[in-house]
Design a protein around this motif. Structure first.
Motif, PDB file in Angstrom:
ATOM      1  N   ARG A   1       7.324  -3.257  -1.760  1.00 62.17           N
ATOM      2  CA  ARG A   1       7.061  -3.328  -3.213  1.00 62.17           C
ATOM      3  C   ARG A   1       7.296  -4.736  -3.724  1.00 62.17           C
ATOM      4  O   ARG A   1       8.436  -5.204  -3.811  1.00 62.17           O
ATOM      5  CB  ARG A   1       7.974  -2.352  -3.941  1.00 62.17           C
TER       6      ARG A   1
ATOM      7  N   PHE B   1      -8.992   0.808  -1.956  1.00 66.01           N
ATOM      8  CA  PHE B   1      -8.118   0.412  -3.060  1.00 66.01           C
ATOM      9  C   PHE B   1      -7.839   1.664  -3.883  1.00 66.01           C
ATOM     10  O   PHE B   1      -8.764   2.384  -4.236  1.00 66.01           O
ATOM     11  CB  PHE B   1      -8.832  -0.646  -3.899  1.00 66.01           C
TER      12      PHE B   1
ATOM     13  N   GLN C   1      -2.266   5.853  -0.146  1.00 62.03           N
ATOM     14  CA  GLN C   1      -2.767   5.095  -1.303  1.00 62.03           C
ATOM     15  C   GLN C   1      -2.943   3.632  -0.879  1.00 62.03           C
ATOM     16  O   GLN C   1      -2.129   3.077  -0.158  1.00 62.03           O
ATOM     17  CB  GLN C   1      -1.726   5.237  -2.422  1.00 62.03           C
ATOM     18  N   HIS C   2      -4.053   3.014  -1.315  1.00 61.59           N
ATOM     19  CA  HIS C   2      -4.352   1.602  -1.028  1.00 61.59           C
ATOM     20  C   HIS C   2      -4.600   1.309   0.459  1.00 61.59           C
ATOM     21  O   HIS C   2      -4.436   0.174   0.913  1.00 61.59           O
ATOM     22  CB  HIS C   2      -3.240   0.681  -1.536  1.00 61.59           C
TER      23      HIS C   2
ATOM     24  N   ARG D   1      -1.486  -2.221   4.761  1.00 67.10           N
ATOM     25  CA  ARG D   1      -0.123  -2.636   4.379  1.00 67.10           C
ATOM     26  C   ARG D   1       0.940  -1.826   5.119  1.00 67.10           C
ATOM     27  O   ARG D   1       2.130  -2.042   4.894  1.00 67.10           O
ATOM     28  CB  ARG D   1       0.069  -2.561   2.861  1.00 67.10           C
TER      29      ARG D   1
ATOM     30  N   HIS E   1      -2.924  -7.454  -4.040  1.00 67.41           N
ATOM     31  CA  HIS E   1      -2.274  -6.747  -5.157  1.00 67.41           C
ATOM     32  C   HIS E   1      -1.038  -7.528  -5.625  1.00 67.41           C
ATOM     33  O   HIS E   1       0.101  -7.041  -5.547  1.00 67.41           O
ATOM     34  CB  HIS E   1      -1.876  -5.353  -4.636  1.00 67.41           C
TER      35      HIS E   1
ATOM     36  N   TYR F   1       2.107  -9.470  -7.205  1.00 69.02           N
ATOM     37  CA  TYR F   1       3.152  -9.265  -8.219  1.00 69.02           C
ATOM     38  C   TYR F   1       3.700 -10.629  -8.642  1.00 69.02           C
ATOM     39  O   TYR F   1       4.157 -11.405  -7.790  1.00 69.02           O
ATOM     40  CB  TYR F   1       4.326  -8.469  -7.642  1.00 69.02           C
TER      41      TYR F   1
ATOM     42  N   GLN G   1      -7.705   2.790 -16.821  1.00 72.04           N
ATOM     43  CA  GLN G   1      -7.451   3.936 -15.925  1.00 72.04           C
ATOM     44  C   GLN G   1      -6.538   4.981 -16.572  1.00 72.04           C
ATOM     45  O   GLN G   1      -6.633   6.164 -16.296  1.00 72.04           O
ATOM     46  CB  GLN G   1      -6.804   3.429 -14.621  1.00 72.04           C
TER      47      GLN G   1
ATOM     48  N   THR H   1      -3.005  -0.087 -16.797  1.00 79.19           N
ATOM     49  CA  THR H   1      -3.772  -0.183 -15.542  1.00 79.19           C
ATOM     50  C   THR H   1      -5.216  -0.423 -15.961  1.00 79.19           C
ATOM     51  O   THR H   1      -5.932   0.500 -16.344  1.00 79.19           O
ATOM     52  CB  THR H   1      -3.688   1.102 -14.699  1.00 79.19           C
TER      53      THR H   1
ATOM     54  N   THR I   1      -7.625  -6.552 -11.549  1.00 81.11           N
ATOM     55  CA  THR I   1      -6.824  -5.442 -12.072  1.00 81.11           C
ATOM     56  C   THR I   1      -5.509  -5.974 -12.624  1.00 81.11           C
ATOM     57  O   THR I   1      -4.875  -6.844 -12.012  1.00 81.11           O
ATOM     58  CB  THR I   1      -6.581  -4.403 -10.950  1.00 81.11           C
TER      59      THR I   1
ATOM     60  N   TRP J   1      -1.842  -4.583 -13.882  1.00 79.05           N
ATOM     61  CA  TRP J   1      -0.999  -3.376 -13.805  1.00 79.05           C
ATOM     62  C   TRP J   1       0.433  -3.667 -14.184  1.00 79.05           C
ATOM     63  O   TRP J   1       1.027  -4.641 -13.714  1.00 79.05           O
ATOM     64  CB  TRP J   1      -1.031  -2.798 -12.379  1.00 79.05           C
TER      65      TRP J   1
ATOM     66  N   MET K   1       9.645   5.817  -9.721  1.00 73.19           N
ATOM     67  CA  MET K   1       9.324   5.139  -8.457  1.00 73.19           C
ATOM     68  C   MET K   1      10.617   4.774  -7.726  1.00 73.19           C
ATOM     69  O   MET K   1      11.433   4.012  -8.251  1.00 73.19           O
ATOM     70  CB  MET K   1       8.466   3.898  -8.731  1.00 73.19           C
TER      71      MET K   1
ATOM     72  N   GLU L   1      -4.395  -8.597  -9.957  1.00 70.78           N
ATOM     73  CA  GLU L   1      -4.877  -8.298  -8.608  1.00 70.78           C
ATOM     74  C   GLU L   1      -6.326  -8.739  -8.406  1.00 70.78           C
ATOM     75  O   GLU L   1      -7.163  -8.529  -9.274  1.00 70.78           O
ATOM     76  CB  GLU L   1      -4.768  -6.785  -8.366  1.00 70.78           C
TER      77      GLU L   1
HETATM   78  O1  TA6 Z   1      -3.599  -1.456  -8.776  1.00 71.49           O
HETATM   79  C1  TA6 Z   1      -3.043  -0.586  -9.683  1.00 71.49           C
HETATM   80  C2  TA6 Z   1      -2.453   0.591  -8.936  1.00 71.49           C
HETATM   81  O2  TA6 Z   1      -3.437   1.233  -8.182  1.00 71.49           O
HETATM   82  C3  TA6 Z   1      -1.775   1.505  -9.960  1.00 71.49           C
HETATM   83  O3  TA6 Z   1      -2.525   2.635 -10.258  1.00 71.49           O
HETATM   84  C4  TA6 Z   1      -0.404   1.747  -9.371  1.00 71.49           C
HETATM   85  O4  TA6 Z   1      -0.257   2.958  -8.790  1.00 71.49           O
HETATM   86  C5  TA6 Z   1      -0.209   0.548  -8.473  1.00 71.49           C
HETATM   87  O5  TA6 Z   1      -1.460   0.149  -8.018  1.00 71.49           O
HETATM   88  C6  TA6 Z   1       0.824   0.594  -7.380  1.00 71.49           C
HETATM   89  O6  TA6 Z   1       0.446   1.353  -6.294  1.00 71.49           O
HETATM   90  P1  TA6 Z   1       1.468   1.659  -5.126  1.00 71.49           P
HETATM   91  O7  TA6 Z   1       0.743   2.541  -4.180  1.00 71.49           O
HETATM   92  O8  TA6 Z   1       1.833   0.345  -4.502  1.00 71.49           O
HETATM   93  O9  TA6 Z   1       2.648   2.333  -5.773  1.00 71.49           O
END
Ligand code: TA6
Length: 304
Positions: free
Chosen positions: A74, A84, A95-96, A100, A170, A172, A194, A214, A246, A248, A258, A273
């Motif tokens: 993170r 994505f 997710q994503h 990673r 993505h 930060y 979103q 988002t 993006t 976020w 989280m 992003e």
């Molecule tokens: O890019 C935005 C996003 O897809 C959000 O919807 C949010 O969930 C974020 O990424 C973080 O995703 P992650 O899977 O790293 O918790």
């Protein structure tokens, strides 16, 4: 099992590029040159730190991040590939994407004529990746460390049939406080919200964030400025080979849910992003490649 001595022997550059277990036994490449320091975790080809010389850390890392195989890191710059966001059809898929969540191989390190340092990592299709995605591919992540950090994700279709993918860098970015953030460069662009499932156009020259956001901005070229009025910093983010940007921030309610983010974690970062997704997924014919790149640098602004 990664052999650090072997990596050192093949790829270290004295006083500039080294290898070591930094966080919970995950292996990192550490780069230090006259311009900057940078850490890249081989797990995920994940840049976790970029600190230009005599300057502040640019990227944000969650103090509660996992550093554990099977879980995403993170903060820093997660590489999202070959999709994505959530998987289109199977909610069980990560997710994503899976990039990673896998160890990447180091294939090159080099001192450039400019004195910048290049590190290239690679992830190619295997039995393991085919559990998630059936295609043959080779992904290369090239990180160039100078006063500007360039990260470039090149995907090559190594199969005999075409495929489509989506992806993101993505990133930060660290802030003194989300209240002090102003993002420039998005005026006049349309975006998909979103969280409200609607489309809109950004009218304001500056984006300020006061709630969960988002937003996926379409047809965007950049560059952007992330201004922090207390740090007195202006981070410039430019990009190439990407049509979507993006923005976020989870804000308080989602942060609290989280496990790898402190409850108040949302206060000190924003994600900006570099994305290819939605109407801009990438189609690759056999042997074709596409590169998605992001360039990050700090501009110091003197306030009157
Ligand atoms: O890019 C935005 C996003 O897809 C959000 O919807 C949010 O969930 C974020 O990424 C973080 O995703 P992650 O899977 O790293 O918790």
């Amino acid at each position: 099992m990664i052999d650090i001595d072997e990596l050192d022997e093949k790829f270290s550059i004295e006083g500039e590029v080294g290898f070591g277990e930094l966080e919970n036994e995950l292996v990192f490449v550490t780069v230090s040159n006259k311009y900057a320091d940078c850490d890249i975790c081989l797990y995920g080809a994940h840049v976790t730190s970029f600190k230009p010389r005599n300057s502040m850390e640019i990227l944000w890392m969650s103090p509660e991040s996992n550093f554990e195989v099977g879980k995403a890191i993170r903060g820093g710059i997660p590489v999202c590939f070959p999709w994505f966001g959530p998987h289109k059809t199977d909610p069980e898929m990560p997710q994503h994407g899976f990039a990673r969540l896998m160890y990447w191989e180091v294939i090159k390190t080099e001192t450039l004529h400019s004195g910048e340092t290049l590190v290239r990592l690679q992830l190619c299709s295997s039995e393991e990746t085919k559990v998630w995605w059936p295609h043959d591919f080779c992904a290369q992540m090239t990180v160039t460390v100078g006063l500007i950090l360039t990260v470039s994700l090149k995907i090559t279709n190594t199969s005999s049939v075409p495929f489509d993918y989506t992806c993101a860098l993505h990133s930060y970015f660290g802030l003194s406080s989300i209240e002090n953030l102003a993002i420039e460069g998005l005026q006049g662009t349309s975006y998909h919200n979103q969280l409200e499932s609607g489309d809109a156009v950004q009218e304001d020259p500056i984006l300020k964030i006061h709630e969960a956001v988002t937003r996926h901005y379409y047809d965007t070229e950049g560059p952007y400025i992330i201004e922090d009025s207390i740090y007195r910093s202006r981070i410039q983010v430019a990009k190439a080979g990407s049509k979507v940007t993006t923005v976020w921030n989870p804000w308080a309610e989602a942060s609290a849910t989280m496990e790898d983010l402190p409850d108040d974690g949302y206060e000190t970062f924003v994600c900006l992003e570099t994305v290819n997704a939605f109407d801009n997924s990438i189609h690759l014919a056999p042997q074709e490649s596409h590169e998605t790149s992001e360039m990050i640098g700090l501009e110091v602004k003197v306030y009157e």
